[in-house]
Design a protein around this motif. Sequence first.
Motif, PDB file in Angstrom:
ATOM      1  N   UNK A 135       0.798  -1.218   0.000  1.00 22.43           N
ATOM      2  CA  UNK A 135       0.000   0.000   0.000  1.00 22.43           C
ATOM      3  C   UNK A 135       0.829   1.266   0.000  1.00 22.43           C
ATOM      4  N   UNK A 136       0.137   2.380   0.103  1.00 23.32           N
ATOM      5  CA  UNK A 136       0.764   3.700   0.132  1.00 23.32           C
ATOM      6  C   UNK A 136       0.090   4.527   1.215  1.00 23.32           C
ATOM      7  N   UNK A 137       0.857   5.459   1.805  1.00 24.14           N
ATOM      8  CA  UNK A 137       0.324   6.378   2.807  1.00 24.14           C
ATOM      9  C   UNK A 137       0.756   7.787   2.423  1.00 24.14           C
ATOM     10  N   UNK A 138      -0.122   8.771   2.682  1.00 22.77           N
ATOM     11  CA  UNK A 138       0.208  10.152   2.348  1.00 22.77           C
ATOM     12  C   UNK A 138      -0.516  11.093   3.300  1.00 22.77           C
ATOM     13  N   UNK A 139      -0.109  12.356   3.250  1.00 24.44           N
ATOM     14  CA  UNK A 139      -0.700  13.373   4.114  1.00 24.44           C
ATOM     15  C   UNK A 139      -1.064  14.596   3.282  1.00 24.44           C
ATOM     16  N   UNK A 168      -4.430  12.251   7.174  1.00 30.57           N
ATOM     17  CA  UNK A 168      -3.578  11.140   6.766  1.00 30.57           C
ATOM     18  C   UNK A 168      -4.461  10.095   6.105  1.00 30.57           C
ATOM     19  N   UNK A 169      -4.028   9.631   4.937  1.00 32.58           N
ATOM     20  CA  UNK A 169      -4.793   8.635   4.186  1.00 32.58           C
ATOM     21  C   UNK A 169      -3.869   7.510   3.767  1.00 32.58           C
ATOM     22  N   UNK A 170      -4.455   6.355   3.521  1.00 28.84           N
ATOM     23  CA  UNK A 170      -3.671   5.241   2.995  1.00 28.84           C
ATOM     24  C   UNK A 170      -4.555   4.383   2.115  1.00 28.84           C
ATOM     25  N   UNK A 171      -3.893   3.623   1.255  1.00 26.50           N
ATOM     26  CA  UNK A 171      -4.607   2.666   0.409  1.00 26.50           C
ATOM     27  C   UNK A 171      -3.879   1.343   0.477  1.00 26.50           C
TER      28      UNK A 171
END
Length: 65
Positions: free
Chosen positions: A38-42, A52-55
């Motif tokens: 997955x990936x995480x970002x702000x 903060x979100x992630x997929x």
Amino acid sequence: EQSQIFDKFYRGQGWRFQVPGTGLGLSIAKGIIEAHGGKIWVASQPGAGSVFSFSLPASKEEAEE
């Protein structure tokens, strides 16, 4: 600071001495999420806060693509 926020032991300049902690939480979250493909970002706005979100991939095959 967004480029450093997921680094180990990094703590935001405005909060370093005001809030207890070690600066490991977001680094650990990133490691777990990336280990699962997955990936995480702000997204952040000064004075308004941060989101903060992630997929995560739905399947192992999707993670390998």
